[in-house]
Scaffold this motif. Structure first.
Motif, mmCIF file in Angstrom:
data_model
loop_
_atom_site.group_PDB
_atom_site.id
_atom_site.type_symbol
_atom_site.label_atom_id
_atom_site.label_comp_id
_atom_site.label_asym_id
_atom_site.label_seq_id
_atom_site.Cartn_x
_atom_site.Cartn_y
_atom_site.Cartn_z
ATOM 1 N N THR A 95 5.975 9.080 2.317
ATOM 2 C CA THR A 95 7.151 9.752 2.893
ATOM 3 C C THR A 95 8.136 8.773 3.527
ATOM 4 O OG1 THR A 95 6.032 10.130 4.997
ATOM 5 C CG2 THR A 95 5.871 11.896 3.350
ATOM 6 N N THR A 115 0.174 10.284 6.479
ATOM 7 C CA THR A 115 -1.178 9.908 6.900
ATOM 8 C C THR A 115 -1.144 9.148 8.230
ATOM 9 O OG1 THR A 115 -1.026 7.785 5.779
ATOM 10 C CG2 THR A 115 -1.883 9.650 4.473
ATOM 11 N N PHE A 160 0.843 -1.195 0.000
ATOM 12 C CA PHE A 160 0.000 0.000 0.000
ATOM 13 C C PHE A 160 0.882 1.249 0.000
ATOM 14 C CE2 PHE A 160 -2.947 -2.897 2.497
ATOM 15 C CZ PHE A 160 -3.738 -3.178 1.399
HETATM 16 C C1 LIG Z 1 13.110 13.561 7.130
HETATM 17 C C2 LIG Z 1 12.015 12.869 7.909
HETATM 18 C C3 LIG Z 1 11.855 13.150 9.249
HETATM 19 C C4 LIG Z 1 10.860 12.521 9.971
HETATM 20 N N1 LIG Z 1 10.735 12.786 11.326
HETATM 21 C C5 LIG Z 1 9.781 12.134 12.036
HETATM 22 C C6 LIG Z 1 9.621 12.349 13.432
HETATM 23 O O1 LIG Z 1 10.341 13.152 14.057
HETATM 24 N N2 LIG Z 1 8.647 11.676 14.085
HETATM 25 C C7 LIG Z 1 7.830 10.795 13.447
HETATM 26 O O2 LIG Z 1 6.965 10.208 14.094
HETATM 27 N N3 LIG Z 1 7.964 10.554 12.140
HETATM 28 C C8 LIG Z 1 8.909 11.204 11.425
HETATM 29 N N4 LIG Z 1 9.059 10.935 10.102
HETATM 30 C C9 LIG Z 1 8.307 9.838 9.513
HETATM 31 C C10 LIG Z 1 6.968 10.254 8.965
HETATM 32 O O3 LIG Z 1 6.123 10.587 10.043
HETATM 33 C C11 LIG Z 1 6.441 9.044 8.200
HETATM 34 O O4 LIG Z 1 7.239 8.891 7.051
HETATM 35 C C12 LIG Z 1 4.981 9.195 7.814
HETATM 36 O O5 LIG Z 1 4.172 9.340 8.940
HETATM 37 C C13 LIG Z 1 4.525 7.971 7.022
HETATM 38 O O6 LIG Z 1 3.213 8.192 6.542
HETATM 39 P P1 LIG Z 1 2.887 8.047 4.999
HETATM 40 O O7 LIG Z 1 1.441 8.257 4.833
HETATM 41 O O8 LIG Z 1 3.785 8.903 4.171
HETATM 42 O O9 LIG Z 1 3.244 6.508 4.794
HETATM 43 P P2 LIG Z 1 3.842 5.732 3.537
HETATM 44 O O10 LIG Z 1 5.280 6.059 3.389
HETATM 45 O O11 LIG Z 1 2.962 5.889 2.330
HETATM 46 O O12 LIG Z 1 3.675 4.233 4.057
HETATM 47 C C14 LIG Z 1 4.373 3.764 5.193
HETATM 48 C C15 LIG Z 1 4.010 2.282 5.381
HETATM 49 O O13 LIG Z 1 2.647 2.153 5.742
HETATM 50 C C16 LIG Z 1 1.958 1.297 4.829
HETATM 51 N N5 LIG Z 1 0.599 1.865 4.751
HETATM 52 C C17 LIG Z 1 0.274 3.156 4.490
HETATM 53 N N6 LIG Z 1 -1.049 3.343 4.646
HETATM 54 C C18 LIG Z 1 -1.563 2.139 5.012
HETATM 55 C C19 LIG Z 1 -2.879 1.685 5.342
HETATM 56 N N7 LIG Z 1 -3.931 2.498 5.344
HETATM 57 N N8 LIG Z 1 -3.035 0.382 5.686
HETATM 58 C C20 LIG Z 1 -1.982 -0.467 5.710
HETATM 59 N N9 LIG Z 1 -0.716 -0.096 5.393
HETATM 60 C C21 LIG Z 1 -0.515 1.195 5.073
HETATM 61 C C22 LIG Z 1 2.766 1.353 3.550
HETATM 62 O O14 LIG Z 1 2.594 0.167 2.767
HETATM 63 C C23 LIG Z 1 4.171 1.453 4.101
HETATM 64 O O15 LIG Z 1 4.637 0.177 4.472
HETATM 65 C C24 LIG Z 1 10.022 11.580 9.336
HETATM 66 C C25 LIG Z 1 10.171 11.315 7.969
HETATM 67 C C26 LIG Z 1 11.166 11.935 7.258
HETATM 68 C C27 LIG Z 1 11.305 11.621 5.802
#
Ligand SMILES: Cc1cc2nc3c(=O)[nH]c(=O)nc-3n(C[C@H](O)[C@H](O)[C@H](O)COP(=O)(O)OP(=O)(O)OC[C@H]3O[C@@H](n4cnc5c(N)ncnc54)[C@H](O)[C@@H]3O)c2cc1C
Ligand code: SF4
Length: 320
Positions: free
Chosen positions: A27, A103, A22
């Protein structure tokens, strides 16, 4: 980067084929794909499928759609007033731009920041089962002191998940409801599996029960830089004090274990005790009794004692 197919999800049940993953905000997943750690054949984009709204529950709680962006969740007035710990935890994470993309579902399933896991050229039991854990002898300064195993001592990096653990949140998936504290696994001898989810199981929402004491809650994060850095230790807490005595408490720790760590031993110890720094430190000590430290992460013991006492004193209105 390995070639992959992309498609928008067609409905719940899409994405079950082997090699499918998914995609939400992307990010974390897209970074891991660039590093060669995640190698999906198919990306199934769930952004148009999972709910992106926050709705009221009949019991006074909230239901947060898995597609709700971290920035929208942090800014929601109901979250800010009824569950400030969640808003504070979200705002302590990442950056404004990232929170606009990230998300709720993706945040929960983000993977560890252990440097060996993030490097496909290094051995690591999490990305290549059976290859070993160089972190034990190498760089483990920010790795686990609780809940780790000989196979893996990675920490879970999410701030949001720590607040949700303290709030008794429940994760709704395409198949079932799972208490947030039961979503992530301890590594044991299978560190490649971060959670109890099955392949293709979609997170659809997270529910927060009504919890009046959560109006007095907060999040404190320690990190190497003042912003835009992952935690080296964090505390999420809610506190109910009457006449100087702890009536009830919720406590969870981040960056000390492979999962958001609900500090239930400390909670039990605190109920009925004076709301003083001495009680708070004693409760933290009980939670830390089973900790196992390595050469460079023993500082987390003192850090978690002090963060816990600081947070609870603040909530108790104790002036220092
Ligand atoms: C430079 C940087 C700094 C950061 N600093 C922090 C921090 O200080 N604190 C912190 O908490 N986070 C931090 N993050 C992380 C960031 O919070 C996560 O990358 C973000 O929350 C992931 O959410 P996304 O929707 O982009 O997930 P994605 O990258 O799209 O997915 C992440 C994972 O979740 C799975 N997935 C997504 N949605 C679903 C769903 N509905 N059901 C089942 N599986 C699913 C995907 O398959 C994947 O395995 C940082 C990231 C970066 C790049
Ligand atoms: S701590 Fe876990 S993620 Fe880090 S190198 Fe060891 S096995 Fe890999």
């Amino acid at each position: 980067m390995k070639t992959f197919e992309y498609r928008a999800a067609t409905g719940v049940g899409d994405g079950l084929e082997p090699g499918a993953m998914f995609l939400a905000g992307g990010t974390n997943l897209v970074d891991l794909m660039k590093l060669g750690i995640a190698t999906p054949d198919v990306l199934v984009d769930v952004r148009g499928l999972v709910p992106d709204e926050i709705t009221e529950l009949p019991d006074g709680g909230l239901r947060i759609g898995a597609g709700v962006r971290n920035s929208d969740l942090a800014a929601d007035p109901r979250v800010r007033t009824r569950y400030p710990v969640l808003s504070e935890a979200l705002l302590a994470g990442a950056s404004g731009q990232l929170r606009n993309m990230a998300t709720t579902g993706g945040n929960l399933l983000q993977r560890t920041r252990c440097r060996y896991f993030m490097d496909a050229t290094k051995p690591c039991n999490k990305h290549t089962p059976g290859s070993g854990c160089p972190a034990r002898e190498g760089d483990h300064r920010n790795l686990a002191i609780l809940g780790g195993s000989d196979a893996c001592i990675a920490t879970h990096p999410s701030d949001m998940a720590v607040a949700l653990a303290a709030l008794d949140a429940v994760v709704e998936t395409s198949a079932r409801r799972i208490p947030l504290t039961g979503l992530h696994r301890l590594p044991g001898d299978a560190p490649e599996r971060d959670t109890v989810l099955d392949h293709g199981e979609l997170i659809t929402a997270v529910t927060l029960p009504a919890l009046p004491m959560a109006a007095t809650s907060g999040y404190r994060k320690a990190r190497d830089r003042a912003s835009y850095a992952f935690a080296v230790g964090s505390v999420a807490a809610a506190l109910d004090v009457e006449d100087g005595v702890v009536r009830d408490v919720r406590l969870a720790w981040g960056a000390v274990a492979p999962k958001p760590w609900r500090a239930r031993l400390a909670e039990e110890q605190l109920r009925g005790r004076p709301a003083t720094r001495e009680s708070f430190l004693a409760a933290a000590d009980i939670e830390l009794e089973d900790s196992r430290v390595l050469r460079d992460n023993a500082y987390k013991i003192g850090l978690m004692r002090n963060l816990t006492a600081w947070m609870l004193e603040k909530l108790a209105g104790v002036t220092r």
